[in-house]
Design an enzyme around this catalytic site. Structure first.
Site, PDB file in Angstrom:
ATOM      1  N   GLY A   1       3.608  -6.553  -4.233  1.00  0.00           N
ATOM      2  CA  GLY A   1       2.460  -6.261  -3.983  1.00  0.00           C
ATOM      3  C   GLY A   1       1.293  -7.141  -4.938  1.00  0.00           C
ATOM      4  O   GLY A   1       1.704  -7.190  -6.342  1.00  0.00           O
TER       5      GLY A   1
ATOM      6  N   ASP B   1      -1.453  -6.304  -6.191  1.00  0.00           N
ATOM      7  CA  ASP B   1      -2.316  -5.606  -7.086  1.00  0.00           C
ATOM      8  C   ASP B   1      -1.397  -5.194  -8.353  1.00  0.00           C
ATOM      9  O   ASP B   1      -1.776  -5.136  -9.421  1.00  0.00           O
ATOM     10  CB  ASP B   1      -2.584  -4.224  -6.709  1.00  0.00           C
ATOM     11  CG  ASP B   1      -1.510  -3.384  -6.081  1.00  0.00           C
ATOM     12  OD1 ASP B   1      -0.367  -3.984  -5.257  1.00  0.00           O
ATOM     13  OD2 ASP B   1      -1.510  -2.380  -5.713  1.00  0.00           O
TER      14      ASP B   1
ATOM     15  N   THR C   1      -2.768   4.943  -3.857  1.00  0.00           N
ATOM     16  CA  THR C   1      -2.076   5.579  -2.897  1.00  0.00           C
ATOM     17  C   THR C   1      -0.797   5.744  -3.212  1.00  0.00           C
ATOM     18  O   THR C   1      -0.030   6.930  -2.897  1.00  0.00           O
ATOM     19  CB  THR C   1      -2.393   4.688  -1.583  1.00  0.00           C
ATOM     20  OG1 THR C   1      -3.619   4.509  -1.620  1.00  0.00           O
ATOM     21  CG2 THR C   1      -1.734   5.567  -0.414  1.00  0.00           C
TER      22      THR C   1
END
Length: 258
Positions: A109, A111, A134
């Site tokens: 990912g 991020d 999340t």
């Protein structure tokens, strides 16, 4: 004077930060809406900038990190129509300065890479980044500044929602410190399981990671619940809610001067 807007689109929240000459001047958090249009972003940004006293249309550079691919289009249209040109998007082909040792680097990912870059830039040492988003993630960086890999688990809020949705008698609860591990009512019992349970999971996984790698690894945490959960752990050494925005600034400058 360069005014950089850094945008981190998460599954639940989107975090935005304005940098003026490399210094974070303001930052905001809003709900992620994948279908938000460029004009809607413009209205939101104008309102936020006005609140902080920034001139409208003062943004002249941008960088986007997103784990929600459909959200990128509206953001890019916003940058093109209101900021004079497209923003840099963190993804394949971008210069990170960090070798990715994942079997398939495209699976990592955006991020997670941004956090890893920011943590290594700050610590200059092997490290573990715990991100309470999340999903809760643990990302491992070697002393050479290589992204080694990591761990992914359900996030605290996902677990809390799962209890509420799948257990008929359990309520929706705030993630808060109940004071004692042994709860004397349902809400306190759930809060204890979520807070102390996740703190224990963090410590267990950090200790397992440290036992598995052949280098010392410092541990830093980020994300909305980082400060609360980190205070109950033994392995997290520091927290930084703005780690991702700092990483985006670093990546923007690495690519602007590439």
């Amino acid at each position: 004077m360069t005014v950089l807007l850094a945008v981190d689109v998460g599954n639940t929240n989107t975090v935005l930060g304005i940098f003026r000459e490399g210094v974070l001047a303001s930052h905001w958090r809003m709900q992620t809406v994948a279908e938000r249009t460029s004009d809607e972003y413009a209205v939101l940004m104008k309102t936020l900038l006005d609140m902080e006293g920034f001139p409208w249309r003062s943004i002249d550079a941008g960088i986007i990190s997103s784990v929600v691919p459909p959200a990128v289009f509206g953001l890019q249209q916003f940058f093109k129509h209101y900021c004079g040109g497209p923003a840099l998007v963190v993804g394949p082909g971008i210069k990170t300065g960090m070798p990715i040792l994942y079997e398939n680097p495209r699976e990592v990912g955006a991020d997670r890479i941004v956090n890893a870059v920011a943590a290594f830039e700050e610590l200059k040492a092997g490290c573990i980044v715990v991100d309470f988003g999340t999903a809760t993630t643990w990302d491992v960086v070697t002393p050479k500044g290589e992204y080694l890999g990591g761990v992914i688990a359900p996030g605290v809020m996902i677990s809390a929602e799962a209890l509420y949705e799948h257990a008929a008698k359990l309520p929706r609860v705030e993630i808060a410190r109940p004071g004692k591990v042994v709860g004397r009512n349902t809400i306190a019992s759930m809060q204890a399981g979520l807070l102390y349970g996740y703190a224990g999971m963090v410590d267990a996984l950090v200790n397992r990671i440290r036992a598995e790698v052949d280098f010392e690894a410092r541990c830093i945490a980020t994300g909305g619940l980082a400060a609360l959960i980190a205070s109950e752990t033994k392995t997290i050494e520091s927290t930084d809610d703005l780690l991702t925005l700092k990483g985006l600034k670093i990546l923007y400058h690495r690519n602007a001067t590439a």
